[in-house]
Every structure is written in structure tokens, then in C-alpha cells.
Design an enzyme around this catalytic site. Sequence first.
Site, short mmCIF file in Angstrom:
data_model
loop_
_atom_site.label_atom_id
_atom_site.label_comp_id
_atom_site.label_asym_id
_atom_site.label_seq_id
_atom_site.Cartn_x
_atom_site.Cartn_y
_atom_site.Cartn_z
CE LYS A 1 -17.45 -15.90 8.94
NZ LYS A 1 -17.93 -14.93 9.86
NE ARG B 1 -4.25 -1.63 1.87
CZ ARG B 1 -5.21 -2.11 2.73
NH1 ARG B 1 -4.89 -2.10 3.82
NH2 ARG B 1 -6.25 -2.69 2.16
N GLY C 1 -7.73 -7.81 0.10
CA GLY C 1 -6.50 -7.58 0.91
C GLY C 1 -5.64 -8.65 1.02
N GLY D 1 -12.61 -3.61 1.01
CA GLY D 1 -14.04 -3.39 1.35
C GLY D 1 -14.47 -2.36 0.28
P1 ADP Z 1 -9.81 -11.03 0.98
O1 ADP Z 1 -9.17 -10.46 1.88
O2 ADP Z 1 -8.79 -11.25 -0.62
O3 ADP Z 1 -11.13 -10.57 0.59
P2 ADP Z 1 -10.77 -12.85 2.55
O4 ADP Z 1 -10.61 -12.28 3.68
O5 ADP Z 1 -12.55 -13.38 2.07
O6 ADP Z 1 -10.26 -12.73 1.29
O7 ADP Z 1 -10.24 -14.51 2.97
C1 ADP Z 1 -8.96 -14.74 3.15
C2 ADP Z 1 -8.88 -16.22 4.06
O8 ADP Z 1 -9.67 -16.90 3.75
C3 ADP Z 1 -7.46 -16.51 4.14
O9 ADP Z 1 -6.84 -16.05 5.39
C4 ADP Z 1 -7.36 -17.56 3.81
O10 ADP Z 1 -6.42 -18.61 4.92
C5 ADP Z 1 -8.77 -18.24 4.24
N1 ADP Z 1 -9.35 -19.60 3.72
C6 ADP Z 1 -9.00 -19.98 2.44
N2 ADP Z 1 -9.62 -21.20 2.00
C7 ADP Z 1 -10.04 -21.37 3.44
C8 ADP Z 1 -10.70 -22.80 3.95
N3 ADP Z 1 -10.90 -23.76 3.16
N4 ADP Z 1 -10.95 -22.94 5.10
C9 ADP Z 1 -10.70 -21.88 6.10
N5 ADP Z 1 -10.09 -20.46 5.66
C10 ADP Z 1 -9.74 -20.50 4.34
MG MG Z 2 -9.72 -10.32 4.06
#
Ligand code: ADP
Ligand code: MG
Length: 404
Positions: A205, A40, A361, A385
Site C-alpha cells: 500500500k 532475526r 520484513g 517499522g
Molecule cells: P515490507 O514488509 O517489505 O515493508 P509490504 O508489507 O509493504 O513490504 O508489502 C509486501 C506485500 O506486498 C507482499 O506480501 C506482496 O505479495 C504484496 N504485493 C506486492 N505487489 C503486489 C501487487 N501488485 N498486488 C498486491 N499485493 C502485492
Molecule cells: Mg510487510
Amino acid sequence: MAGIDTLTSELGGSLAGKRILVRSDLNVPLDGTTITDDGRIRASVPTIKALAEAGARVVVTAHLGRPKGAPDPAYSLAPVAARLEELLGARVAFATDTVGESARETVDGLADGEIAVLENVRFNAGETSKDDAERGDFADQLAALADGFVSDGFGVVHRKQASVYDVAMRLPHAMGNLVAAEIDVLRRLTDSPDRPYVVVLGGSKVSDKLGVIDNLLDKADKLLIGGGMVFTFLKAQGLEVGKSLLEDDQLDVCRDYTERAKASGVEILLPTDIVVDTAFPSDDRTPQPQVVAADAIPSDALGLDIGPESGAAFAAALADARTVFWNGPMGVFEVDEFAAGTRAVAEALTTVDGLSVVGGGDSAAAVRQLGFEESAFGHISTGGGASLEYLEGKELPGITVLEN
Ligand code: ADP
Ligand code: MG
């Protein structure tokens, strides 16, 4: 840089000697005072540099973490200012407060083309206050430090905060490079994208990404789903997912998305194999990854990555794409044993003949951690976000205020 040109003409044709307040997104992860990912800060450099080269006295304001509206040394921007100085190769003055005596003296001490960083803007309760008057008072004090405002913190433009929104109401203003580039890319993802348009979603999620799925389901040609959220989709199709991440209350929503996709001819691709283990990775346990079919997840196992067959299928689905938006890692990429799915998707994105966008992120951190060059992608969005809210079709207050 159209935005800044407009500001220049508003300020009499030159920025030389003008005090320009720049809202940047410098919210980097820290381990003590060590910056663990300076993405960043790097992304903020071009606008700061352009303003300094135009002779402006550049005053950078930003937040770090979530201090509670009062000074807290654990969230000081001092290490960030030091890193910015290294990246710019120019001196960066640092004010030990945000709008107080140190800020005023630091700004007064700037010569044309010099740069200062103000201490964490969230050390002041007015920054994030829900009370318009309290936020306005603080914005008045920030605005008093400058002649013009440049909004360059894309990660915060979805927030109605003093340094993002209210200050723009008080000063001649413009979009910085980074915000302008992000908005341009997001428009290309939502208004008439080149086709085939493939959206890849993962992360933890489903409930975090509902709005995006909802909005992009009508625009994309293919939707690839991995990460933790996929188990709710698999379960919704009647499969057993063992101890994998599951949001029971979203099963109907996932079913509904699957139906809608079918009805509108959007292809949803779910993994056919999964890398599982019997426990979530932790410091005191050696991972024991095992690949199983997606319809044969053992009851004592949890899915931590998409399997190799799925990684290859996802890559194949991306091969002819002209537009790709990817948000959310395919697995727990932080641990080597569960990073292959994320790597396969990242790899496939680098060969896309068209626009490839990585948003989020953790997704941005993942591609860097896995050793990909940022330039291998069309665009890496810095604002998780904010990008998601734009893609959900929501209004971003920090953008609207600049357009008025
Ligand atoms: P971003 O920040 O790119 O939007 P998220 O915050 O939604 O992504 O998700 C990132 C997290 O999801 C990572 O820390 C990763 O470890 C977790 N993750 C990915 N696959 C799984 C899984 N199968 N079970 C639990 N956590 C997971
Ligand atoms: Mg995230």
C-alpha cells in the site's frame, strides 16, 4: 563494539559475572513450532555471543507474535531458544516465565559466560501498557534480574515498551551490535548519502509508505515504484488499472508527489509493462500470468508484478547508483509466476558499487526466499517499522533513551 565498551567501563571495567539483560528481536514466523525464517535469530547472535565471551551472564528477553498480555503456549519462545542454542553451539537455558520464579531461578543458575532466554515478554500486560506506572512496575521486575541492559532489538526500538524503553531508564545501558549497525546505515541513508541515490519502493500500500516517500523525495535522485502501490500512481496519471490494488483516497497524494518530484528534479520511474492475471493467486487456482503494457491493463485483470521490460529498466536505473534503499517487493513474490520483478531488483542491488540496503520484513524475506545470500547486499534491515519511522524523520523512543 563501542556501545558495549561504554557499558563495560560503567560496570567497573569487566562484564565477567555481570548479569546483562539483552532485548533482542526474535519475532520469527512460525508454522506450529517450526521456524520458517530464522533471519532475526541469526542477526541477534553476534551481540549475545560477544557478551557471553566477555564473561557476562546473558539474559535474553524478546517477544513473539501478539499474545494478549497473558501466557499463551502458541506464542512460546521455547522453539526460538532451541534454535538459538543450535546457532550459538552453546547451551541456552529457558525460563518458562518472564519475571517470575522460573526467571529468577534460571538467572541465578547461570555461570559466567552462560546464556538464558526468558519466556515471551508480551505474556505480561505491563510490557505494552500505555499506562506509565503499569509499564514501570513491570520494568522494575525485569531490571531486578540484571546489572546492565543492552538494547539489540532493532525491530522494536520505535516502541515505548517496558523491555525497550523503561528498562533502559533503570539500568546502565548500551546499544547492541545490531542496533548500532542499523542506526549507522540509516544515518548514511538520510545524512549526505553518496550519489546517485536511488530509492525503490513497492509492497502493498501507498498509505503505509507515505511518510517515507515524503521524506526521501527531497533526498533521492531517482525513485522507482513497483508493487501494489504502483497502481495508485498509474491511475493518478490517468491510466486504467483494472482490478489491481488501488487506494482511491491517495490519488491526490500520488499526484502531489509526482509534481514535487518534477519540481525538484527527482526522476520517478514507473513500470511500462505489468504481469497481470484475472484473479489473485490462491491455493486452488493455477496462475495464468500475462504481460501487458502499463497503459493497456484489461478491465478484468489485476496487476501482480512489474513486467520484464520494467524489471530491466529498473535494473538499468540502479546500475550507476552509489546508495540504494529498497523497501517493498515489486510483485506478489510469494508466488513464482509473480516473483521476477522482485528478483530483477534484488539482482541489480547485488551489483551496486556502494551502499545497498534492503528494508522491510517482507522484502528481507523475499530476498532470502529467492535464494540470495545476505552478504550480497550492503545491509538487510531487520526492523521494518523502525527503519521506516526513522526514514520518515520520526524519533525512535528506544534510541533516544539510550542516548540520554
Ligand atoms: P515490507 O514488509 O517489505 O515493508 P509490504 O508489507 O509493504 O513490504 O508489502 C509486501 C506485500 O506486498 C507482499 O506480501 C506482496 O505479495 C504484496 N504485493 C506486492 N505487489 C503486489 C501487487 N501488485 N498486488 C498486491 N499485493 C502485492
Ligand atoms: Mg510487510
